[in-house]
Scaffold this motif. Structure first.
Motif, PDB file in Angstrom:
ATOM      1  N   UNK A  62       2.065 -11.351   7.088  1.00 31.47           N
ATOM      2  CA  UNK A  62       2.042 -10.725   5.699  1.00 31.47           C
ATOM      3  C   UNK A  62       3.327  -9.690   5.812  1.00 31.47           C
ATOM      4  N   UNK A  63       3.252  -8.952   4.553  1.00 33.23           N
ATOM      5  CA  UNK A  63       3.957  -7.744   4.540  1.00 33.23           C
ATOM      6  C   UNK A  63       2.943  -6.483   4.323  1.00 33.23           C
ATOM      7  N   UNK A  64       3.229  -5.919   5.079  1.00 33.37           N
ATOM      8  CA  UNK A  64       2.243  -4.781   5.385  1.00 33.37           C
ATOM      9  C   UNK A  64       2.836  -3.358   4.812  1.00 33.37           C
ATOM     10  N   UNK A  65       2.185  -2.740   3.721  1.00 33.65           N
ATOM     11  CA  UNK A  65       2.940  -1.601   2.985  1.00 33.65           C
ATOM     12  C   UNK A  65       1.938  -0.481   3.207  1.00 33.65           C
ATOM     13  N   UNK A  66       2.735   0.584   3.094  1.00 35.67           N
ATOM     14  CA  UNK A  66       2.326   1.923   3.494  1.00 35.67           C
ATOM     15  C   UNK A  66       2.452   2.647   2.212  1.00 35.67           C
ATOM     16  N   UNK A  67       1.523   3.163   1.620  1.00 34.53           N
ATOM     17  CA  UNK A  67       1.737   4.408   0.446  1.00 34.53           C
ATOM     18  C   UNK A  67       1.310   5.843   0.651  1.00 34.53           C
ATOM     19  N   UNK A  68       2.052   6.604   0.248  1.00 33.14           N
ATOM     20  CA  UNK A  68       1.607   8.046   0.511  1.00 33.14           C
ATOM     21  C   UNK A  68       1.506   8.738  -0.924  1.00 33.14           C
ATOM     22  N   UNK A  69       0.649   9.621  -1.201  1.00 30.58           N
ATOM     23  CA  UNK A  69       0.479  10.430  -2.065  1.00 30.58           C
ATOM     24  C   UNK A  69       0.376  11.827  -1.971  1.00 30.58           C
ATOM     25  N   UNK A  70       0.518  12.692  -2.976  1.00 28.99           N
ATOM     26  CA  UNK A  70       0.312  14.192  -2.683  1.00 28.99           C
ATOM     27  C   UNK A  70      -1.252  14.608  -2.321  1.00 28.99           C
ATOM     28  N   UNK A  71      -2.279  14.055  -3.097  1.00 28.97           N
ATOM     29  CA  UNK A  71      -3.664  14.318  -2.657  1.00 28.97           C
ATOM     30  C   UNK A  71      -4.351  13.070  -2.845  1.00 28.97           C
ATOM     31  N   UNK A  72      -5.556  13.227  -2.932  1.00 30.33           N
ATOM     32  CA  UNK A  72      -6.557  12.015  -2.905  1.00 30.33           C
ATOM     33  C   UNK A  72      -6.310  10.854  -3.860  1.00 30.33           C
ATOM     34  N   UNK A  73      -6.218  11.020  -5.030  1.00 29.42           N
ATOM     35  CA  UNK A  73      -5.975   9.918  -6.106  1.00 29.42           C
ATOM     36  C   UNK A  73      -4.972  10.057  -6.932  1.00 29.42           C
ATOM     37  N   UNK A  74      -3.923  10.736  -6.497  1.00 30.62           N
ATOM     38  CA  UNK A  74      -2.648  10.987  -7.266  1.00 30.62           C
ATOM     39  C   UNK A  74      -1.588   9.877  -7.225  1.00 30.62           C
TER      40      UNK A  74
END
Lengths: 112, 113
Positions: free
Chosen positions: A87-99
């Motif tokens: 599969x394609x494994x994707x990483x996501x980042x965000x400033x805080x918990x649910x942004x």
């Protein structure tokens, strides 16, 4: 500014092997999430880490594990690889918990 | 369990046409909704984020609306261009699911010159 970076970009492994995927979030982002995307489908949630603690886990077997380091980078580990882990494994980042989430370019894993 | 559906699965239009992509979700208790674009074999590019208290968001030729009570969102693309060709994904973040995004399967858009 650098976006979310993932390494490696492509990887070929044999069934039964172990793999480690890496992710560096956008500077200042403290939350990292991992997703698996099988061809033709939407991404499926695997893990979320915030401030180095696991905050969520999707419906994946215990062969999948992850961690977040003091610099907020993250690793996804998969043991005893199966053909279905391709599969394609994707990483996501965000400033805080649910942004707002920002994604990297992904790691294409092929298990043969 | 939250389920997200996107209609149509595929869409082909001539250049210059205005178009609407649809997204529906089964649990209206959402924190926010995000639209993404994905080019073949690539990662996701965030297009618009709508908070649950908002009705719409605009960015350039894109406009996204949200009707939380009915569980629907639309992405409107004005004056489509061949460079808009991609898969568009809708994702919702539930009120009790933290940062977890639940995705639809996407709409594959082709804009013909």
């Amino acid at each position: 500014d650098a976006g979310v970076t993932q390494s490696p970009t492509h990887l070929i492994k044999t069934r039964g092997q172990h793999v480690t995927l890496r992710c560096s979030p956008i500077s200042g982002h403290k939350s990292v999430s991992w997703y698996q995307q099988v061809l033709g489908q939407g991404p499926q949630f695997i893990f979320q880490y915030y401030e180095k603690e696991e905050r969520g886990r999707g419906n994946f077997p215990d062969r999948f594990s992850a961690r977040q380091f003091p610099n907020y980078s993250s690793e996804l580990n998969v043991n005893a690889l199966l053909l279905g882990d391709s599969a394609l494994y994707l990483c996501a980042s965000s400033v805080s918990y649910a942004t707002e989430a920002f994604f990297g370019q992904g790691t294409r894993l092929t298990v043969v | 369990k939250q389920e997200v559906t996107q209609i149509p699965a595929a869409l082909s239009v001539p250049e210059g046409e205005n178009l609407v992509l649809n997204c529906s979700f089964t649990d209206s208790a959402i924190y926010n909704l995000q639209w993404f674009r994905q080019d073949p074999g690539k990662g996701l590019t965030s297009l618009l984020l709508i908070q649950s208290s908002q009705r719409e968001q605009t960015s350039g030729r894109l406009n996204a609306s949200l009707d939380k009570s009915s569980g629907r969102s639309t992405l409107y693309i004005a004056a489509s261009q061949p460079g808009d060709s991609a898969t568009y994904l809708c994702a919702v973040r539930g009120e009790t699911s933290g940062s977890r995004l639940t995705f639809g399967e996407g709409t594959q858009l082709t804009v013909n010159p």
